[in-house]
Scaffold this motif. Structure first.
Motif, short mmCIF file in Angstrom:
data_model
loop_
_atom_site.label_atom_id
_atom_site.label_comp_id
_atom_site.label_asym_id
_atom_site.label_seq_id
_atom_site.Cartn_x
_atom_site.Cartn_y
_atom_site.Cartn_z
N ARG A 53 0.84 -1.20 0.00
CA ARG A 53 0.00 0.00 0.00
C ARG A 53 0.88 1.25 0.00
N PRO A 54 0.50 2.25 -0.81
CA PRO A 54 1.31 3.47 -0.83
C PRO A 54 1.24 4.20 0.51
N ALA A 55 2.37 4.79 0.89
CA ALA A 55 2.42 5.53 2.14
C ALA A 55 1.57 6.78 2.04
N PRO A 56 0.87 7.16 3.09
CA PRO A 56 0.05 8.38 3.04
C PRO A 56 0.90 9.62 2.85
N LEU A 57 0.39 10.58 2.08
CA LEU A 57 1.11 11.82 1.85
C LEU A 57 1.07 12.70 3.08
N ALA A 58 2.14 13.47 3.24
CA ALA A 58 2.21 14.41 4.37
C ALA A 58 1.26 15.58 4.13
N PRO A 59 0.67 16.12 5.18
CA PRO A 59 -0.22 17.27 4.99
C PRO A 59 0.55 18.48 4.46
N VAL A 60 -0.09 19.21 3.57
CA VAL A 60 0.53 20.37 2.95
C VAL A 60 0.35 21.58 3.86
N ALA A 61 1.45 22.16 4.27
CA ALA A 61 1.40 23.34 5.15
C ALA A 61 1.25 24.61 4.33
N GLN A 62 0.57 25.57 4.90
CA GLN A 62 0.40 26.88 4.28
C GLN A 62 1.53 27.79 4.79
N ILE A 63 2.52 28.06 3.95
CA ILE A 63 3.73 28.77 4.38
C ILE A 63 3.84 30.08 3.61
N ALA A 64 4.12 31.16 4.35
CA ALA A 64 4.37 32.47 3.76
C ALA A 64 5.89 32.68 3.71
N TYR A 65 6.42 32.90 2.52
CA TYR A 65 7.86 32.99 2.32
C TYR A 65 8.32 34.44 2.24
N ALA A 66 9.52 34.68 2.78
CA ALA A 66 10.18 35.98 2.72
C ALA A 66 11.65 35.75 2.42
N TYR A 67 12.19 36.49 1.48
CA TYR A 67 13.58 36.34 1.06
C TYR A 67 14.33 37.65 1.31
N ARG A 68 15.62 37.50 1.62
CA ARG A 68 16.47 38.68 1.84
C ARG A 68 17.81 38.44 1.16
N TYR A 69 18.23 39.42 0.33
CA TYR A 69 19.49 39.35 -0.39
C TYR A 69 20.28 40.64 -0.15
N ALA A 70 21.60 40.50 -0.09
CA ALA A 70 22.50 41.64 0.08
C ALA A 70 23.50 41.63 -1.07
N LEU A 71 23.55 42.73 -1.82
CA LEU A 71 24.43 42.85 -2.97
C LEU A 71 25.53 43.87 -2.66
N SER A 72 26.78 43.50 -2.93
CA SER A 72 27.92 44.39 -2.75
C SER A 72 28.34 44.90 -4.13
N LEU A 73 28.22 46.22 -4.35
CA LEU A 73 28.42 46.79 -5.68
C LEU A 73 29.32 48.02 -5.60
N PRO A 74 30.00 48.37 -6.70
CA PRO A 74 30.74 49.63 -6.73
C PRO A 74 29.82 50.82 -6.53
N ARG A 75 30.41 51.92 -6.07
CA ARG A 75 29.59 53.09 -5.75
C ARG A 75 28.81 53.58 -6.95
N ASP A 76 29.44 53.59 -8.12
CA ASP A 76 28.79 54.16 -9.30
C ASP A 76 27.79 53.20 -9.94
N ARG A 77 27.71 51.93 -9.46
CA ARG A 77 26.79 50.97 -10.04
C ARG A 77 25.64 50.62 -9.10
#
Length: 286
Positions: A53-77
């Motif tokens: 018998r196939p294993a029961p699927l895990a319940p799907v959670a309702q997740i709110a995602y947030a991403y954070r990125y930091a870019l290091s760039l030259p002053r003029d760019r």
């Protein structure tokens, strides 16, 4: 002749007696063959294979995602990169991306900027997948990348259950209100209760809608910093920072000297003029 007839009669009697037995044997044999075939076709319990018998699927959670990125760039760019990313979000349309906030200061001692976006998860994922390449093309690098997910499944279930309970209670009160009888004060009290329940139901619906909006969109925060290829772990970074600090200190001292000169110069000019007039008067009196 008589003897032959007697022998023939005896043979008929024998044949008549043997015929039912042979028929019964044939019928028994006919019944035995299908039973044997059925037994051969049907697998035994010992050899029967039971599919797992196939294993029961895990319940799907309702997740709110947030991403954070930091870019290091030259002053003029840095300013150019931030403006290009903001324009990409605006050009995609409000159904895919929206600018939450954008602020930057590129003239301070530590110039930088921050851009906050919210949009469709698929669009946000495609956009952030190219951030490292954007920073590299601009002569910089991607310093930080973080993903945060908040499970709001329980909050959604609580809000939905509360709204359903409130609606059911309001419906029961309306059924009581439809019955005849009751004083005016009682009817007014029922109206107040219905109004309070309607207000509570609307608040629960707003909360539920806000939670659904959070899981149907993703938040992206971009920090732009000055630095470029020497801004992370390069051995020359301390030297570059020291030179920048020395330049800033020199400019600060020059600003102090200019300020002091602007204050002292009028005093020196006036004092020199007074001294010259006194000196001239003494020479004239001699």
């Amino acid at each position: 002749m008589r003897k032959a007839l007697m022998l023939a009669s005896a043979g008929l009697i024998v044949l008549a007696g043997c015929s039912p037995a042979s028929d019964k044997a044939e019928m028994a044999q006919a019944e035995t063959v299908p039973a044997a075939d059925a037994a051969a076709e049907a697998p035994s319990d010992a050899t029967r294979v039971v599919a797992p018998r196939p294993a029961p699927l895990a319940p799907v959670a309702q997740i709110a995602y947030a991403y954070r990125y930091a870019l290091s760039l030259p002053r003029d760019r840095g300013a150019e990169m931030m403006s290009r990313h903001e324009l990409a979000c605006v050009s995609a349309g409000t159904g895919y991306c929206q600018v939450i906030s954008a602020r930057a200061d590129w003239t301070s001692r530590e110039p930088g900027g921050r851009l906050e976006l919210r949009g469709q998860p698929e669009w946000i994922n495609r956009f952030r997948s190219g951030l490292a390449l954007d920073a590299q093309d601009a002569g910089g690098r991607l310093d930080e990348a973080a993903t945060n997910g908040e499970d709001v499944t329980r909050d959604i279930d609580t809000a939905a259950t509360g709204a359903q309970t409130t609606a059911s209670l309001a419906e029961r009160i309306r059924q009581l209100q439809a019955r005849s009888g009751g004083t005016m004060a009682q009817r007014l009290e029922i109206e107040r209760q219905l109004a309070a329940l309607q207000q509570q139901y609307d608040a629960q619906q707003i909360e539920l809608r806000a939670l659904n909006d959070r899981i149907q969109s993703a938040r992206l925060t971009l920090d732009y910093r000055q630095g470029g290829v020497m801004a992370a772990d390069s051995p020359t970074r301390p030297v570059a920072r020291a030179l920048g600090d020395a330049f800033g200190l020199s400019m600060g001292m020059l600003a102090i000297l200019i300020t002091a000169g602007s204050v002292l110069l009028p005093i020196v000019v006036i004092g020199g003029a007074v001294w010259w007039a006194v000196r001239r008067r003494k020479v004239a009196s001699v």
